[in-house]
Structures are given as structure tokens and as C-alpha cells.
Write a protein that holds these residues in place. Sequence first.
Motif, PDB file in Angstrom:
ATOM      1  N   VAL A 115       1.140  -1.006   0.284  1.00  0.00           N
ATOM      2  CA  VAL A 115       0.237   0.132  -0.190  1.00  0.00           C
ATOM      3  C   VAL A 115       1.121   0.812  -0.285  1.00  0.00           C
ATOM      4  O   VAL A 115       2.310   1.091   0.532  1.00  0.00           O
ATOM      5  N   GLU A 119      -1.034   6.836   1.411  1.00  0.00           N
ATOM      6  CA  GLU A 119      -2.225   6.316   1.203  1.00  0.00           C
ATOM      7  C   GLU A 119      -2.155   5.670   3.462  1.00  0.00           C
ATOM      8  O   GLU A 119      -3.631   5.317   3.730  1.00  0.00           O
ATOM      9  N   LYS A 122      -2.907   8.631   5.118  1.00  0.00           N
ATOM     10  CA  LYS A 122      -4.483   8.852   5.399  1.00  0.00           C
ATOM     11  C   LYS A 122      -5.288   7.929   5.915  1.00  0.00           C
ATOM     12  O   LYS A 122      -6.477   7.899   6.567  1.00  0.00           O
ATOM     13  N   ARG A 123      -5.073   6.319   6.516  1.00  0.00           N
ATOM     14  CA  ARG A 123      -5.860   5.169   6.627  1.00  0.00           C
ATOM     15  C   ARG A 123      -5.849   5.714   7.835  1.00  0.00           C
ATOM     16  O   ARG A 123      -7.242   5.639   8.800  1.00  0.00           O
ATOM     17  N   LEU A 199      -5.622  -1.907  -1.636  1.00  0.00           N
ATOM     18  CA  LEU A 199      -6.158  -1.023  -1.882  1.00  0.00           C
ATOM     19  C   LEU A 199      -7.209  -1.493  -2.656  1.00  0.00           C
ATOM     20  O   LEU A 199      -6.737  -2.499  -3.107  1.00  0.00           O
TER      21      LEU A 199
END
Length: 218
Positions: A115, A119, A122-123, A199
Motif C-alpha cells: 500500500v 495511503e 491517510k488510513r 487497495l
Amino acid sequence: MRIVLVGPPGAGKGTQAVRLAEKLRVPHISTGDLFRANISQQTELGKLAKSYIDAGNLVPDEVTIAMVKDRIEQPDAVGGFLLDGFPRNVQQAEALDQLLETKGIKLDAVLVLEVPEDEVVKRIAGRRICRNDSSHVFHVTYSPPKKEGVCDICGGELYQREDDSEETVRTRLEVYHTQTEPIIAYYKAQGLVVTISSLGPVDKITQRALKALKRDDA
């Protein structure tokens, strides 16, 4: 199958580990769960681990390895297992190889969840937890509450955990790159690594993983 699951924080390892273990009909062995179980049951290994944790120190590899050894010797793990959170470094990977060799068994695959770093941030940085019940989890982007800062389920206050801050997440990623990522090269040399993207929808990632493991009929 005997599988090791690898990926950075925020890659969805915990979610996929549970789903894959169920599909493959093998126990999901999480080092976090092992520590909690041994400490709560006050086993000798649990007491030893707690002494290090209480002193603010890392639990030595040999204690972690001993817990894993004890767990994979349980009857439900004879036919296979899925390891989540272990090995965390090359030394642990070498110790696991030695342990399995003494039992005349080998790993079937090392599944790497990939990943992008942005990201991951952000997660994790977007997570919000309910102060009343930590199982009530929301995300500012992916699953926002109906009212900002308020839990949909019980009305409790939503907050960001300290270890979910962007700064902390980037520190955790650096630790992953330095300590854990080298095990991918270690296992690649043994021809065990299969890599998939983490993703997309959870179901799609599970299907992707099963296909990579050549068990898409599971």
C-alpha cells in the motif's frame, strides 16, 4: 498452508488475516493476541514478557519466539497456520526457519500486502475512536459519522488516538522500513514471497490474496 503475512501499519493485515485464516481453515496467530493471552493467563512466558513491558523495554526476540513455538505446537495448528505480526525482523525470520526445520515443516508462502505510504497515513490518521466503546471506529474520509465528532452508535465523543497522529504513523512506517521490510528480501531468496495490492474493497483484497496463494477456490 503455513503462511506469514507482512505489510506496513495500515495495510489491513489484521482484517485480512482473520478472513484468510477462515477461508484457509487454519488458525490466525497474532503476536499481539499471544502476548495478551500469555499475560492474562499468567504463564511463565507471560510473566516474563510482562516484566519487560512494565519496565518500558521491548520484549526480547527469544521470549516472542518461545510463545510462537508454544502456539504452533497446539493441535489446531498442526495442519497449518497464518502468522500475523511475526517475524518482525530477519533474526526472528531465521529463528522461525530453525524452529520449523526441527519439526520437518516449511512455510508455504509469505504474503506481502502493498500500500502506498501516503495511503497508510491517510488510513490511520483519519481514524476516530469512540471514547465509550473502542470497537466503534469511524474514518473522516471512508466512514465518517453522521455528526462530526459524535459516535453514530452510542453518541459518545470521537477522538484520534495519540499513536494515530500523522507524525506517529510516519515514525511507525520508518520502523517498518528499517526492521521488518528486510524480511521480504530474506524470504524472496527462498522463493516464498507473493505480493498483492492492499487497495480497494476488503472482499476484493481477500480474493486477490487467495488467488495469489493459488487457493482462489477456498
